[in-house]
Scaffold this active site. Structure first.
Site, mmCIF file in Angstrom:
data_model
loop_
_atom_site.group_PDB
_atom_site.id
_atom_site.type_symbol
_atom_site.label_atom_id
_atom_site.label_comp_id
_atom_site.label_asym_id
_atom_site.label_seq_id
_atom_site.Cartn_x
_atom_site.Cartn_y
_atom_site.Cartn_z
ATOM 1 N N TYR A 153 0.742 -1.331 0.026
ATOM 2 C CA TYR A 153 0.018 -0.074 0.049
ATOM 3 C C TYR A 153 0.796 1.345 -0.138
ATOM 4 O O TYR A 153 0.510 2.057 -0.824
ATOM 5 C CB TYR A 153 -0.883 0.039 1.103
ATOM 6 C CG TYR A 153 -2.021 1.011 1.241
ATOM 7 C CD1 TYR A 153 -3.064 1.019 0.531
ATOM 8 C CD2 TYR A 153 -1.780 2.123 2.163
ATOM 9 C CE1 TYR A 153 -4.249 1.890 0.785
ATOM 10 C CE2 TYR A 153 -2.825 3.090 1.868
ATOM 11 C CZ TYR A 153 -3.773 3.076 1.670
ATOM 12 O OH TYR A 153 -5.056 4.197 1.535
ATOM 13 N N LYS A 157 0.911 4.165 -2.832
ATOM 14 C CA LYS A 157 0.462 5.664 -2.663
ATOM 15 C C LYS A 157 1.621 6.424 -2.656
ATOM 16 O O LYS A 157 1.753 7.555 -3.600
ATOM 17 C CB LYS A 157 0.185 5.873 -1.322
ATOM 18 C CG LYS A 157 -1.397 5.111 -1.077
ATOM 19 C CD LYS A 157 -2.483 5.623 -2.078
ATOM 20 C CE LYS A 157 -3.739 4.989 -1.830
ATOM 21 N NZ LYS A 157 -4.817 5.279 -2.590
#
Length: 246
Positions: A153, A157
């Site tokens: 993640y 991002k």
């Protein structure tokens, strides 16, 4: 259609995405929100049409290249070119790195990073033709700070923010802005189910001593979508209660 034009919001069935879609609809945009299921799209339509009957929900799975291509071509045919695109859809597949499978890595990168690439790829050419546009990508504080158990993640991002800065440089001269909004810990269905001890540990790291509200993220997105933000591009705006300053 509204004078403000069309806003496309991905991942609009709940949480931050729903708050963004409703805020932009209340601000006068015609809003099309997306979900990965027919039931989710129907829920979006019901919520948004209570604000304006022109608003709609559609099915869009940004992890599927073919489905994304077909759905966005249909969107352009049915609704025209968006004035605003908000890339909010995303997933998590948390695991400690030593236990993380290639499937867990690929799933998050494919949706949270490659999925945004697919949406932007479909929208940028029409925006260039209309000589205006605003792209807002929802990132996360985790892209800056990292977080144990979220290597996939965090990578997605952080990559999203680099992608946004690069795209911003390429299309700024075409009157199209590209920015990110990076939420900290926001009160949603996901945080509601956390144990109290975990909530207390999170709050101890936030100077304002509370979780953020989805509406506060929506307000930041609404500002970037407004005429007041026309000279802002290539930026990441952090909305995290002081959890990360810099």
């Amino acid at each position: 259609m509204s004078d403000k034009g069309l806003a496309l919001v991905t991942g609009a069935s709940r949480g931050i995405g729903r708050a963004i879609a409703e805020r932009l609809a209340n601000d006068g945009f015609k809003v099309v929100g997306t979900a990965t299921s027919e039931s989710g799209a129907a829920q979006i339509s019901e919520a948004l049409q209570g604000i304006n009957s022109e608003n709609a929900g559609i099915v869009l799975n940004i992890s599927d290249a073919d489905q994304t291509d077909a759905a966005l071509k249909q969107l352009l045919a049915d609704h025209g070119t968006p004035a605003v695109v908000v890339n909010n859809a995303g997933i998590t597949r948390d695991n400690l790195f030593l236990r993380m499978s290639e499937e867990e890595w690929d799933a998050v990168i494919n949706t949270n990073l490659s999925g945004v690439f697919r949406v932007c790829k479909a929208m940028v050419k029409p925006m260039i033709k209309q000589k205006s546009g605003c792209i807002i990508n929802v990132s996360s504080i985790i892209g800056t700070t990292g977080n144990a158990g979220q290597a996939n993640y965090a990578a997605a991002k952080a990559g999203l923010e680099g992608f946004s800065r690069s795209l911003a440089q390429e299309i700024a001269s075409r009157n199209i802005t590209v920015n990110c909004v990076a939420p900290g810990f926001i009160q949603t269905d996901m945080t509601e189910i956390l144990p109290e001890t975990q909530k207390e540990a999170i709050l101890a790291t936030i100077p304002v001593k509370r979780l953020g509200q989805a509406g506060e993220i929506a307000g930041t997105v609404a500002f970037l979508a407004s005429s007041d933000a026309k000279y802002i591009t290539g930026q990441t705006i952090h909305v995290n209660g002081g959890m990360n300053m810099g």
